[in-house]
Scaffold this motif. Structure first.
Motif, PDB file in Angstrom:
ATOM      1  N   TYR A 151     -29.556  15.824   5.915  1.00 26.47           N
ATOM      2  CA  TYR A 151     -29.831  14.418   5.617  1.00 26.47           C
ATOM      3  C   TYR A 151     -29.083  13.517   6.595  1.00 26.47           C
ATOM      4  N   GLU A 152     -27.835  13.859   6.847  1.00 25.09           N
ATOM      5  CA  GLU A 152     -26.994  13.101   7.776  1.00 25.09           C
ATOM      6  C   GLU A 152     -27.618  13.064   9.167  1.00 25.09           C
ATOM      7  N   LYS A 153     -28.126  14.204   9.600  1.00 22.33           N
ATOM      8  CA  LYS A 153     -28.734  14.301  10.930  1.00 22.33           C
ATOM      9  C   LYS A 153     -30.054  13.526  10.994  1.00 22.33           C
ATOM     10  N   GLU A 154     -30.873  13.672   9.951  1.00 23.59           N
ATOM     11  CA  GLU A 154     -32.172  12.989   9.917  1.00 23.59           C
ATOM     12  C   GLU A 154     -32.013  11.472   9.921  1.00 23.59           C
ATOM     13  N   LYS A 155     -31.016  10.984   9.166  1.00 20.57           N
ATOM     14  CA  LYS A 155     -30.805   9.542   9.042  1.00 20.57           C
ATOM     15  C   LYS A 155     -29.891   8.991  10.139  1.00 20.57           C
ATOM     16  N   GLN A 156     -29.388   9.880  11.002  1.00 24.64           N
ATOM     17  CA  GLN A 156     -28.508   9.490  12.109  1.00 24.64           C
ATOM     18  C   GLN A 156     -27.313   8.676  11.600  1.00 24.64           C
ATOM     19  N   MET A 157     -26.630   9.248  10.630  1.00 24.25           N
ATOM     20  CA  MET A 157     -25.450   8.599  10.079  1.00 24.25           C
ATOM     21  C   MET A 157     -24.278   9.564  10.091  1.00 24.25           C
ATOM     22  N   ASN A 158     -23.108   9.046   9.813  1.00 23.78           N
ATOM     23  CA  ASN A 158     -21.906   9.876   9.728  1.00 23.78           C
ATOM     24  C   ASN A 158     -21.412   9.912   8.288  1.00 23.78           C
ATOM     25  N   LEU A 159     -21.337  11.105   7.731  1.00 27.66           N
ATOM     26  CA  LEU A 159     -20.823  11.303   6.381  1.00 27.66           C
ATOM     27  C   LEU A 159     -19.582  12.183   6.449  1.00 27.66           C
ATOM     28  N   GLU A 160     -18.667  11.989   5.509  1.00 31.66           N
ATOM     29  CA  GLU A 160     -17.533  12.893   5.358  1.00 31.66           C
ATOM     30  C   GLU A 160     -17.830  13.798   4.172  1.00 31.66           C
ATOM     31  N   LEU A 161     -18.077  15.073   4.457  1.00 31.16           N
ATOM     32  CA  LEU A 161     -18.510  16.016   3.432  1.00 31.16           C
ATOM     33  C   LEU A 161     -17.417  17.036   3.154  1.00 31.16           C
ATOM     34  N   TYR A 162     -17.120  17.214   1.870  1.00 29.91           N
ATOM     35  CA  TYR A 162     -16.071  18.131   1.449  1.00 29.91           C
ATOM     36  C   TYR A 162     -16.623  19.073   0.386  1.00 29.91           C
ATOM     37  N   GLY A 163     -16.134  20.312   0.403  1.00 30.41           N
ATOM     38  CA  GLY A 163     -16.507  21.277  -0.621  1.00 30.41           C
ATOM     39  C   GLY A 163     -15.311  22.082  -1.071  1.00 30.41           C
ATOM     40  N   ILE A 164     -15.207  22.294  -2.377  1.00 25.69           N
ATOM     41  CA  ILE A 164     -14.142  23.142  -2.911  1.00 25.69           C
ATOM     42  C   ILE A 164     -14.758  24.218  -3.798  1.00 25.69           C
ATOM     43  N   ASP A 165     -14.046  25.331  -3.906  1.00 21.82           N
ATOM     44  CA  ASP A 165     -14.477  26.423  -4.773  1.00 21.82           C
ATOM     45  C   ASP A 165     -13.275  27.339  -4.991  1.00 21.82           C
ATOM     46  N   ILE A 166     -13.316  28.137  -6.066  1.00 23.08           N
ATOM     47  CA  ILE A 166     -12.221  29.079  -6.298  1.00 23.08           C
ATOM     48  C   ILE A 166     -12.505  30.442  -5.688  1.00 23.08           C
ATOM     49  N   ASN A 181      -7.315  34.024 -17.713  1.00 24.16           N
ATOM     50  CA  ASN A 181      -8.334  35.064 -17.862  1.00 24.16           C
ATOM     51  C   ASN A 181      -9.700  34.569 -17.404  1.00 24.16           C
ATOM     52  N   LEU A 182     -10.005  33.311 -17.731  1.00 26.27           N
ATOM     53  CA  LEU A 182     -11.286  32.741 -17.340  1.00 26.27           C
ATOM     54  C   LEU A 182     -11.387  32.590 -15.829  1.00 26.27           C
ATOM     55  N   LYS A 183     -10.312  32.126 -15.199  1.00 30.69           N
ATOM     56  CA  LYS A 183     -10.303  31.990 -13.739  1.00 30.69           C
ATOM     57  C   LYS A 183     -10.492  33.345 -13.059  1.00 30.69           C
ATOM     58  N   GLU A 184      -9.796  34.355 -13.560  1.00 29.01           N
ATOM     59  CA  GLU A 184      -9.922  35.684 -12.968  1.00 29.01           C
ATOM     60  C   GLU A 184     -11.318  36.252 -13.166  1.00 29.01           C
ATOM     61  N   ALA A 185     -11.905  35.995 -14.330  1.00 32.43           N
ATOM     62  CA  ALA A 185     -13.276  36.450 -14.594  1.00 32.43           C
ATOM     63  C   ALA A 185     -14.246  35.801 -13.621  1.00 32.43           C
ATOM     64  N   ASN A 186     -14.058  34.513 -13.337  1.00 34.09           N
ATOM     65  CA  ASN A 186     -14.915  33.818 -12.381  1.00 34.09           C
ATOM     66  C   ASN A 186     -14.742  34.360 -10.974  1.00 34.09           C
ATOM     67  N   LYS A 187     -13.503  34.583 -10.579  1.00 32.59           N
ATOM     68  CA  LYS A 187     -13.254  35.119  -9.241  1.00 32.59           C
ATOM     69  C   LYS A 187     -13.904  36.491  -9.067  1.00 32.59           C
ATOM     70  N   ARG A 188     -13.772  37.352 -10.077  1.00 36.01           N
ATOM     71  CA  ARG A 188     -14.398  38.689 -10.014  1.00 36.01           C
ATOM     72  C   ARG A 188     -15.918  38.575  -9.948  1.00 36.01           C
ATOM     73  N   PHE A 189     -16.466  37.730 -10.808  1.00 33.26           N
ATOM     74  CA  PHE A 189     -17.916  37.571 -10.901  1.00 33.26           C
ATOM     75  C   PHE A 189     -18.502  37.111  -9.562  1.00 33.26           C
ATOM     76  N   PHE A 190     -17.911  36.081  -8.979  1.00 33.73           N
ATOM     77  CA  PHE A 190     -18.468  35.541  -7.734  1.00 33.73           C
ATOM     78  C   PHE A 190     -18.115  36.395  -6.525  1.00 33.73           C
ATOM     79  N   ARG A 191     -17.038  37.158  -6.602  1.00 34.71           N
ATOM     80  CA  ARG A 191     -16.745  38.118  -5.542  1.00 34.71           C
ATOM     81  C   ARG A 191     -17.833  39.192  -5.508  1.00 34.71           C
ATOM     82  N   LEU A 192     -18.285  39.622  -6.676  1.00 35.70           N
ATOM     83  CA  LEU A 192     -19.288  40.673  -6.775  1.00 35.70           C
ATOM     84  C   LEU A 192     -20.670  40.215  -6.320  1.00 35.70           C
ATOM     85  N   ILE A 193     -21.009  38.943  -6.619  1.00 36.89           N
ATOM     86  CA  ILE A 193     -22.380  38.496  -6.330  1.00 36.89           C
ATOM     87  C   ILE A 193     -22.488  37.624  -5.085  1.00 36.89           C
ATOM     88  N   ALA A 194     -21.380  37.363  -4.395  1.00 35.26           N
ATOM     89  CA  ALA A 194     -21.384  36.431  -3.265  1.00 35.26           C
ATOM     90  C   ALA A 194     -22.450  36.781  -2.231  1.00 35.26           C
TER      91      ALA A 194
END
Length: 211
Positions: free
Chosen positions: A73-88, A13-26
């Motif tokens: 930040y990666e571009k400014e510092k001229q470095m290579n980062l591995e960036l990952y993001g997850i979300d429901i 129920n909590l997961k579904e509530a979050n999905k609905r909430f963020f679908r509405l405000i995305a």
């Protein structure tokens, strides 16, 4: 058995509530909260010792603002980062994909974190922790995927004990808002050391701990 069934139902129920909430405000999320989110995220990363080749996870990436700052930040510092993001929320990640260039995004729950052990140098959770449905399991997963001496950084709201309970009841998908002391205890109980806390916004605080 009955207790487990009830817990699974509550989690669903909590997961579904979050999905609905963020679908509405995305579509209006950045208009409503973007400046506040970006300012606190900038505060959270400004004094970090980020090095070339680091792997960083944003657990609850939303519309991708933290990853956007890290790409800059990666571009400014001229470095290579591995960036990952997850979300429901697929709707939030669709917006993130339009902003980001190199970050790898996927729909995933923190409670079912599908990354190798000892993989990340930093794990961030910004303005998302109070939406997780199982904080203990999330902390176990964060600890598991962090490298030795890697850092977990949680940036979240804290209005004080009484107002936290009120906010918990009125915000959809809100599982629990931790007080600073509760969050410190949670970090310690899951093996994190060198725990630090500081204010990064009017009602926003950062808690960091090292594996």
């Amino acid at each position: 058995m009955e207790k487990r069934k009830k817990e699974r139902k509550n989690n669903k129920n909590l997961k579904e509530a979050n999905k609905r909430f963020f679908r509405l405000i995305a579509k209006c999320y950045d208009v409503l909260f973007g400046n506040r989110i970006i300012n606190m995220q900038r505060r959270a990363i400004e004094n970090l010792n980020i090095k070339n080749g680091f792997r960083i996870l944003d657990a609850g990436a939303g519309t991708g603002n933290l990853l956007m700052l890290l790409e800059r930040y990666e571009k400014e510092k001229q470095m290579n980062l591995e960036l990952y993001g997850i979300d429901i929320s697929k709707e939030m990640l669709e917006i993130a994909r339009k902003k980001l260039k190199s970050s790898k995004l996927r729909i995933q729950e923190v409670e079912k974190l599908n990354f190798k052990n000892n993989y990340f140098d930093y794990v961030f959770s910004t303005d998302a922790f109070h939406h997780y449905f199982n904080h203990s399991l999330a902390m176990e997963n964060f600890y598991r995927v962090l490298k030795k001496n890697g850092y977990l950084i949680v940036v979240d709201l804290n209005f004080g004990q009484i107002l936290n309970k009120i906010f918990h009841k009125i915000e959809p998908g809100n599982s629990k808002v931790y007080t600073l002391n509760e969050l410190r205890v949670l970090f310690k109980s899951h093996g994190f050391k060198h725990i630090k806390q500081e204010k990064v916004g009017l009602f926003t605080f950062m808690t960091s701990g090292r594996k």
